[in-house]
Design a protein around this motif. Structure first.
Motif, mmCIF file in Angstrom:
data_model
loop_
_atom_site.group_PDB
_atom_site.id
_atom_site.type_symbol
_atom_site.label_atom_id
_atom_site.label_comp_id
_atom_site.label_asym_id
_atom_site.label_seq_id
_atom_site.Cartn_x
_atom_site.Cartn_y
_atom_site.Cartn_z
ATOM 1 N N ASP A 78 41.666 32.291 25.290
ATOM 2 C CA ASP A 78 40.630 32.635 24.302
ATOM 3 C C ASP A 78 40.316 34.094 24.463
ATOM 4 O O ASP A 78 39.941 34.478 23.444
ATOM 5 C CB ASP A 78 39.652 31.412 24.066
ATOM 6 C CG ASP A 78 40.179 29.986 23.848
ATOM 7 O OD1 ASP A 78 41.275 30.222 23.038
ATOM 8 O OD2 ASP A 78 39.456 29.169 24.287
ATOM 9 N N THR A 79 40.200 34.402 25.842
ATOM 10 C CA THR A 79 39.446 35.624 26.248
ATOM 11 C C THR A 79 40.192 36.594 27.167
ATOM 12 O O THR A 79 39.714 36.645 28.477
ATOM 13 C CB THR A 79 37.906 35.298 26.329
ATOM 14 O OG1 THR A 79 37.998 34.520 27.546
ATOM 15 C CG2 THR A 79 37.152 35.063 25.217
ATOM 16 N N PRO A 80 41.327 36.607 27.142
ATOM 17 C CA PRO A 80 42.281 37.191 28.261
ATOM 18 C C PRO A 80 41.607 38.446 28.528
ATOM 19 O O PRO A 80 42.087 39.249 29.548
ATOM 20 C CB PRO A 80 43.679 37.438 27.656
ATOM 21 C CG PRO A 80 43.578 37.401 26.207
ATOM 22 C CD PRO A 80 42.316 36.445 25.882
ATOM 23 N N GLU A 81 40.906 39.344 27.817
ATOM 24 C CA GLU A 81 40.337 40.569 28.065
ATOM 25 C C GLU A 81 39.471 40.577 29.186
ATOM 26 O O GLU A 81 39.020 41.560 29.798
ATOM 27 C CB GLU A 81 39.790 41.308 26.880
ATOM 28 C CG GLU A 81 38.363 40.432 26.222
ATOM 29 C CD GLU A 81 38.636 39.180 25.135
ATOM 30 O OE1 GLU A 81 37.887 38.865 24.299
ATOM 31 O OE2 GLU A 81 39.960 39.009 25.073
ATOM 32 N N TYR A 82 39.020 39.409 29.680
ATOM 33 C CA TYR A 82 38.024 39.061 30.960
ATOM 34 C C TYR A 82 38.707 39.985 31.886
ATOM 35 O O TYR A 82 37.931 40.501 32.788
ATOM 36 C CB TYR A 82 38.038 37.744 31.129
ATOM 37 C CG TYR A 82 37.130 37.165 30.358
ATOM 38 C CD1 TYR A 82 36.106 37.486 29.592
ATOM 39 C CD2 TYR A 82 36.764 35.620 30.637
ATOM 40 C CE1 TYR A 82 34.961 36.862 28.715
ATOM 41 C CE2 TYR A 82 35.957 34.792 29.797
ATOM 42 C CZ TYR A 82 35.032 35.466 29.000
ATOM 43 O OH TYR A 82 34.110 34.815 28.190
ATOM 44 N N VAL A 83 39.930 40.163 32.212
ATOM 45 C CA VAL A 83 40.503 40.625 33.375
ATOM 46 C C VAL A 83 40.247 42.032 33.443
ATOM 47 O O VAL A 83 39.740 42.680 34.280
ATOM 48 C CB VAL A 83 42.074 40.407 33.383
ATOM 49 C CG1 VAL A 83 42.478 41.184 34.716
ATOM 50 C CG2 VAL A 83 42.324 38.763 33.493
ATOM 51 N N MET A 84 40.465 42.670 32.291
ATOM 52 C CA MET A 84 40.241 44.207 32.134
ATOM 53 C C MET A 84 38.775 44.501 32.125
ATOM 54 O O MET A 84 38.262 45.628 32.674
ATOM 55 C CB MET A 84 41.035 44.821 30.740
ATOM 56 C CG MET A 84 42.369 44.852 30.876
ATOM 57 S SD MET A 84 43.180 45.567 29.519
ATOM 58 C CE MET A 84 45.001 45.729 30.218
ATOM 59 N N MET A 85 37.913 43.716 31.487
ATOM 60 C CA MET A 85 36.536 43.788 31.552
ATOM 61 C C MET A 85 36.118 43.967 33.094
ATOM 62 O O MET A 85 35.045 44.529 33.323
ATOM 63 C CB MET A 85 35.737 42.772 30.573
ATOM 64 C CG MET A 85 35.934 42.827 29.281
ATOM 65 S SD MET A 85 35.448 41.494 28.258
ATOM 66 C CE MET A 85 33.359 41.598 28.734
ATOM 67 N N ALA A 86 36.766 43.082 33.737
ATOM 68 C CA ALA A 86 36.269 43.145 35.436
ATOM 69 C C ALA A 86 36.999 44.290 36.123
ATOM 70 O O ALA A 86 36.542 44.348 37.447
ATOM 71 C CB ALA A 86 36.818 41.790 35.857
ATOM 72 N N ASP A 87 37.424 45.195 35.222
ATOM 73 C CA ASP A 87 38.142 46.391 36.000
ATOM 74 C C ASP A 87 39.082 46.040 36.940
ATOM 75 O O ASP A 87 39.089 46.761 38.216
ATOM 76 C CB ASP A 87 36.907 47.402 36.800
ATOM 77 C CG ASP A 87 37.366 48.729 37.036
ATOM 78 O OD1 ASP A 87 38.532 49.154 36.124
ATOM 79 O OD2 ASP A 87 37.048 49.169 37.872
ATOM 80 N N LEU A 88 40.127 45.050 36.631
ATOM 81 C CA LEU A 88 41.014 44.604 37.610
ATOM 82 C C LEU A 88 42.392 45.386 37.281
ATOM 83 O O LEU A 88 42.473 45.415 36.100
ATOM 84 C CB LEU A 88 41.235 43.172 37.732
ATOM 85 C CG LEU A 88 39.922 42.364 38.220
ATOM 86 C CD1 LEU A 88 40.030 41.000 37.840
ATOM 87 C CD2 LEU A 88 39.891 42.542 39.523
ATOM 88 N N ALA A 89 43.062 45.637 37.941
ATOM 89 C CA ALA A 89 44.608 46.082 38.043
ATOM 90 C C ALA A 89 45.256 45.077 37.421
ATOM 91 O O ALA A 89 46.202 45.132 36.856
ATOM 92 C CB ALA A 89 45.061 46.949 38.967
ATOM 93 N N TYR A 90 45.229 43.921 38.157
ATOM 94 C CA TYR A 90 46.198 42.375 37.983
ATOM 95 C C TYR A 90 45.207 41.444 38.581
ATOM 96 O O TYR A 90 44.558 41.355 39.402
ATOM 97 C CB TYR A 90 47.160 42.709 38.695
ATOM 98 C CG TYR A 90 48.373 41.879 37.852
ATOM 99 C CD1 TYR A 90 48.733 42.353 36.916
ATOM 100 C CD2 TYR A 90 48.608 40.427 38.137
ATOM 101 C CE1 TYR A 90 49.989 41.502 36.139
ATOM 102 C CE2 TYR A 90 49.429 39.691 37.593
ATOM 103 C CZ TYR A 90 50.217 40.317 36.377
ATOM 104 O OH TYR A 90 51.129 39.711 35.871
ATOM 105 N N GLY A 91 45.462 40.283 37.845
ATOM 106 C CA GLY A 91 44.770 38.893 38.213
ATOM 107 C C GLY A 91 45.634 37.979 38.323
ATOM 108 O O GLY A 91 46.629 37.759 37.671
ATOM 109 N N VAL A 92 45.595 36.953 39.235
ATOM 110 C CA VAL A 92 46.489 35.885 39.715
ATOM 111 C C VAL A 92 45.663 34.587 39.604
ATOM 112 O O VAL A 92 44.859 34.638 40.603
ATOM 113 C CB VAL A 92 47.424 36.134 40.778
ATOM 114 C CG1 VAL A 92 48.327 34.985 41.063
ATOM 115 C CG2 VAL A 92 48.133 37.409 40.775
ATOM 116 N N TYR A 93 45.901 33.591 38.839
ATOM 117 C CA TYR A 93 44.917 32.457 38.953
ATOM 118 C C TYR A 93 45.845 31.190 38.608
ATOM 119 O O TYR A 93 47.154 31.426 38.180
ATOM 120 C CB TYR A 93 44.065 32.701 37.542
ATOM 121 C CG TYR A 93 43.430 33.917 37.459
ATOM 122 C CD1 TYR A 93 42.667 34.415 38.486
ATOM 123 C CD2 TYR A 93 43.963 35.161 36.561
ATOM 124 C CE1 TYR A 93 41.816 35.424 38.490
ATOM 125 C CE2 TYR A 93 43.177 36.151 36.358
ATOM 126 C CZ TYR A 93 42.346 36.538 37.658
ATOM 127 O OH TYR A 93 41.737 37.522 37.352
#
Length: 254
Positions: free
Chosen positions: A190-205
């Motif tokens: 629903d909100t994949p933009e959360y990763v970029m909003m957190a100023d992350l280069a990449y996220g693993v979950y």
């Protein structure tokens, strides 16, 4: 500095697959100890959480060797706890042999066996009570409780994040809101933009099972890796000397 991260999704009591993944990634030797690249820090192993609680009745039966596992039978709960304790000891020895290279992230099921604030169960109604003395189970041994209490809620390496659920700090605390809000299970869709909003280069979950295998969102720059049952782990290469440290990301079958 070049480093390889081997991230493994939610284990949920499937220790055979965990060790198979670690062997395939050249991270564990025949004695169950970290290989030289892990000892030297060239390979970083991340277990994304939920080491305990098999996902289905069939998984409990396979774990315990019981033909039909009954989650309301105290003897069956004891059998499930006993096998998991034995296997957790092996994982603990592996992690403590290379504590700077093997990282355990705290999942909500790991947190659940420490605090027993909530009745953990699947959508189909399977309850996980083997480590809850008030519901017929047994207490997780104190030294394993101490080990669990040291699990990180997130691992940050520069602008790369590894966490059990997602990029928001609130997702790492397993309280009433966590269990009533839909966001922890659906944010990635629903909100994949959360990763970029957190100023992350990449996220693993992890946390949300991916029935078709590891999910890679190239545009939003994250991976959902709760896919150990699909016999996949994540390999992420980084170069800390670069502004964008992520060189490559891939799902690896084993």
């Amino acid at each position: 500095m070049l480093r390889k991260f081997i991230a493994i999704g939610d284990v949920h009591g499937d220790y055979d697959l965990l060790w198979a993944a670690l062997r395939a990634a050249s991270c564990v030797d025949a004695a169950g100890l970290p290989t030289p690249p892990v000892q030297q820090g060239l390979y970083q192993v991340v277990l994304i959480g939920d080491l305990v609680h098999p996902k289905t009745l069939a998984d409990y039966s396979r774990l315990t060797g019981l033909a039909e596992f009954n989650p309301r039978d105290e003897d069956h709960l004891f059998a499930a706890a006993r096998v998991q304790v034995r296997e957790l000891e092996r994982v603990r020895m592996f992690q403590e042999a290379a504590p700077r290279s093997v990282h355990c992230v705290l999942g909500n099921h790991d947190d659940g066996v420490l605090h027993h604030r909530y009745l953990l169960q699947t959508a189909g109604g399977l309850t996980h009570n083997e480590f809850d003395p008030e519901r017929g189970g047994v207490r997780l041994p104190d030294h394993l409780r101490h080990w669990f209490s040291g699990f990180v809620r997130e691992l940050r390496v520069g602008r790369v994040q590894f966490a059990h659920v997602g990029p928001l700090p609130a997702f790492a605390y397993y309280d009433d809101l966590f269990y009533t809000d839909k966001a922890p299970k659906h944010w990635w869709h629903d909100t994949p933009e959360y990763v970029m909003m957190a100023d992350l280069a990449y996220g693993v979950y992890g946390h949300t099972q991916m029935p078709d295998g590891i999910y890679l969102d190239e545009a939003a720059r994250f991976a959902m890796i709760d896919a150990l049952g699909n016999r996949e782990y994540l390999e992420l290469m980084t170069d800390s000397s670069q502004h964008d440290p992520v060189i490559s990301v891939r799902a690896v079958p084993f």
